[in-house]
Write a protein that holds these residues in place. Structure first.
Motif, PDB file in Angstrom:
ATOM      1  N   VAL A 124       9.367 -29.923  11.617  1.00 45.04           N
ATOM      2  CA  VAL A 124       8.948 -28.964  12.648  1.00 45.04           C
ATOM      3  C   VAL A 124       9.531 -27.595  12.309  1.00 45.04           C
ATOM      4  N   MET A 125       8.695 -26.573  12.360  1.00 42.23           N
ATOM      5  CA  MET A 125       9.168 -25.225  12.040  1.00 42.23           C
ATOM      6  C   MET A 125       9.091 -24.281  13.225  1.00 42.23           C
ATOM      7  N   ASP A 126       8.341 -24.670  14.247  1.00 49.16           N
ATOM      8  CA  ASP A 126       8.137 -23.817  15.419  1.00 49.16           C
ATOM      9  C   ASP A 126       8.625 -24.542  16.667  1.00 49.16           C
ATOM     10  N   VAL A 127       9.553 -23.915  17.385  1.00 45.29           N
ATOM     11  CA  VAL A 127      10.043 -24.498  18.626  1.00 45.29           C
ATOM     12  C   VAL A 127       9.962 -23.462  19.736  1.00 45.29           C
ATOM     13  N   GLY A 128       9.786 -23.950  20.967  1.00 41.73           N
ATOM     14  CA  GLY A 128       9.612 -23.037  22.090  1.00 41.73           C
ATOM     15  C   GLY A 128      10.503 -23.387  23.258  1.00 41.73           C
ATOM     16  N   GLU A 129      10.822 -22.364  24.036  1.00 35.03           N
ATOM     17  CA  GLU A 129      11.696 -22.497  25.202  1.00 35.03           C
ATOM     18  C   GLU A 129      11.128 -21.632  26.320  1.00 35.03           C
ATOM     19  N   ASN A 130      11.549 -21.910  27.569  1.00 34.83           N
ATOM     20  CA  ASN A 130      11.020 -21.104  28.666  1.00 34.83           C
ATOM     21  C   ASN A 130      12.085 -20.441  29.525  1.00 34.83           C
TER      22      ASN A 130
ATOM     23  N   ILE B  40      -7.895 -27.654  21.588  1.00 33.83           N
ATOM     24  CA  ILE B  40      -8.322 -27.585  20.182  1.00 33.83           C
ATOM     25  C   ILE B  40      -9.853 -27.496  20.110  1.00 33.83           C
ATOM     26  N   ALA B  41     -10.515 -28.212  21.018  1.00 36.20           N
ATOM     27  CA  ALA B  41     -11.978 -28.123  21.053  1.00 36.20           C
ATOM     28  C   ALA B  41     -12.434 -26.705  21.371  1.00 36.20           C
ATOM     29  N   ALA B  42     -11.630 -25.976  22.158  1.00 33.92           N
ATOM     30  CA  ALA B  42     -11.989 -24.610  22.554  1.00 33.92           C
ATOM     31  C   ALA B  42     -11.462 -23.567  21.577  1.00 33.92           C
ATOM     32  N   GLY B  43     -10.808 -24.013  20.492  1.00 32.98           N
ATOM     33  CA  GLY B  43     -10.406 -23.063  19.462  1.00 32.98           C
ATOM     34  C   GLY B  43      -8.929 -22.715  19.402  1.00 32.98           C
ATOM     35  N   ALA B  44      -8.077 -23.461  20.102  1.00 27.90           N
ATOM     36  CA  ALA B  44      -6.638 -23.162  20.069  1.00 27.90           C
ATOM     37  C   ALA B  44      -6.111 -23.154  18.637  1.00 27.90           C
ATOM     38  N   THR B  45      -5.298 -22.159  18.327  1.00 24.94           N
ATOM     39  CA  THR B  45      -4.637 -22.110  17.013  1.00 24.94           C
ATOM     40  C   THR B  45      -3.191 -22.589  17.111  1.00 24.94           C
ATOM     41  N   HIS B  46      -2.646 -22.592  18.329  1.00 24.91           N
ATOM     42  CA  HIS B  46      -1.271 -23.031  18.562  1.00 24.91           C
ATOM     43  C   HIS B  46      -1.237 -23.892  19.824  1.00 24.91           C
ATOM     44  N   VAL B  47      -0.722 -25.103  19.700  1.00 16.92           N
ATOM     45  CA  VAL B  47      -0.544 -25.949  20.881  1.00 16.92           C
ATOM     46  C   VAL B  47       0.954 -26.038  21.174  1.00 16.92           C
ATOM     47  N   ARG B  48       1.293 -26.085  22.460  1.00 17.38           N
ATOM     48  CA  ARG B  48       2.693 -26.093  22.892  1.00 17.38           C
ATOM     49  C   ARG B  48       2.986 -27.456  23.531  1.00 17.38           C
TER      50      ARG B  48
ATOM     51  N   VAL C 242      -4.318 -25.651  13.168  1.00 11.87           N
ATOM     52  CA  VAL C 242      -3.630 -25.766  14.461  1.00 11.87           C
ATOM     53  C   VAL C 242      -2.123 -25.912  14.206  1.00 11.87           C
ATOM     54  N   THR C 243      -1.352 -24.991  14.744  1.00 14.32           N
ATOM     55  CA  THR C 243       0.103 -25.039  14.583  1.00 14.32           C
ATOM     56  C   THR C 243       0.727 -25.701  15.810  1.00 14.32           C
TER      57      THR C 243
ATOM     58  N   ILE D 179      -3.450 -34.175  17.063  1.00 11.72           N
ATOM     59  CA  ILE D 179      -3.901 -32.835  16.658  1.00 11.72           C
ATOM     60  C   ILE D 179      -4.918 -32.948  15.515  1.00 11.72           C
ATOM     61  N   ALA D 180      -4.601 -33.758  14.521  1.00 10.72           N
ATOM     62  CA  ALA D 180      -5.497 -33.897  13.364  1.00 10.72           C
ATOM     63  C   ALA D 180      -6.835 -34.493  13.786  1.00 10.72           C
ATOM     64  N   THR D 181      -6.791 -35.489  14.670  1.00 10.63           N
ATOM     65  CA  THR D 181      -8.015 -36.135  15.137  1.00 10.63           C
ATOM     66  C   THR D 181      -8.883 -35.150  15.919  1.00 10.63           C
ATOM     67  N   ALA D 182      -8.251 -34.373  16.794  1.00 12.12           N
ATOM     68  CA  ALA D 182      -9.000 -33.400  17.588  1.00 12.12           C
ATOM     69  C   ALA D 182      -9.580 -32.303  16.701  1.00 12.12           C
ATOM     70  N   ALA D 183      -8.808 -31.869  15.728  1.00 14.68           N
ATOM     71  CA  ALA D 183      -9.292 -30.819  14.824  1.00 14.68           C
ATOM     72  C   ALA D 183     -10.501 -31.327  14.052  1.00 14.68           C
TER      73      ALA D 183
END
Ligand SMILES: *Cc1c(COP(=O)(O)O)cnc(C)c1O
Length: 243
Positions: free
Chosen positions: A67-73, A222-230, A45-46, A31-35
């Motif tokens: 980690v502060m953000d977690v996701g489920e489906n 991230i190249a296209a501007g994502a603020t959150h990656v899952r 980027v979160t 993430i850091a490298t892409a940013a």
């Protein structure tokens, strides 16, 4: 894997802790490298770690690692894990296709729903947020291949959905979300999403989130501007079979 008799919960093995630590470090570096490559701050980027199909013990390890953000489906699994991990103060993201009859449940534990894609769902989430006396962040999922059967609204439906969310008590419009149909075409898909986001922000400047990018295509997002990656499998490993 058993915890000691006095331990109230299943614990992770040292091997699992090491695996999650290493994988998380690698993803944070990606993430850091892409940013940086796109002249963006890594902090813009979160990382949302998608923990579906993995146990609450993994969520605890991830929380220990910052980690502060977690996701489920899936609602049932998500609700159980969010309850189990309630004292960790994590932000829970719901990223899966959502039936209206599950909306009330999701509104009781989720902080952000990434998959808002139709008026009936906005209504149901609003009712759920009201019933739970909670505020719910909403991302409008945009179909990036025009096939709404797999979830996501048509780009042309986004303005009306945005108005409806803004007009619904308990719901906050945060931005847009997308899933690239094919890794090979991710760049074009994420560019489409970025254009929808730009359009949305003309009417709703606060709706600045762009949730895009998964294990295989987070750099393109991230190249296209994502603020959150899952990101799921790059951190937790290949998904185990559904239980
Ligand atoms: C599973 C899932 C992810 C994570 O996918 P990985 O390829 O495992 O990183 C991201 N977004 C959604 C909507 C998902 O269902």
């Amino acid at each position: 894997m058993t915890a000691g008799p006095a331990a109230p919960r299943q614990l992770s093995s040292p091997e699992r802790v090491e695996e999650l630590t290493d994988n998380l470090t690698q993803v944070r570096t990606r993430i850091a490298t892409a940013a940086t490559a796109n002249r963006r701050s890594p902090a813009s980027v979160t990382l949302v770690v998608i923990t579906k199909n993995w146990p609450a013990s993994d969520v605890r390890v991830l929380a220990e690692l910052g980690v502060m953000d977690v996701g489920e489906n899936r609602d049932q699994e998500a609700r159980a894990k969010a309850t189990d991990c309630a004292e960790l103060d994590l932000r829970w993201h719901f990223v899966g296709q959502l039936q209206t009859n599950k909306a009330r449940s999701v509104a009781s534990y989720a902080d952000v729903v990434h998959s808002v894609d139709r008026p009936k769902l906005v209504e149901a989430l609003g009712a759920g947020a009201h019933a739970a006396s909670r505020a719910l962040g909403c991302l409008i999922q945009v179909s990036l291949d025009g096939d709404t059967a797999r979830g996501g609204a048509l780009a042309s439906d986004v303005p009306a959905l945005a108005e409806q969310i803004v007009a619904t008590g308990g719901l906050h419009l945060l931005g847009v979300m997308g899933v690239a149909p094919l890794e090979a075409a991710a760049g074009a898909a994420f560019a489409t999403l970025a254009a929808v986001s730009e359009q949305l922000r003309r009417e709703h400047p606060q709706a600045s989130w762009i949730s895009a990018g998964m294990s295989g295509d987070l750099e393109a997002a991230i190249a296209a501007g994502a603020t959150h990656v899952r990101v799921g499998s790059a951190i937790l490993g290949p998904r185990p079979a559904l239980r």
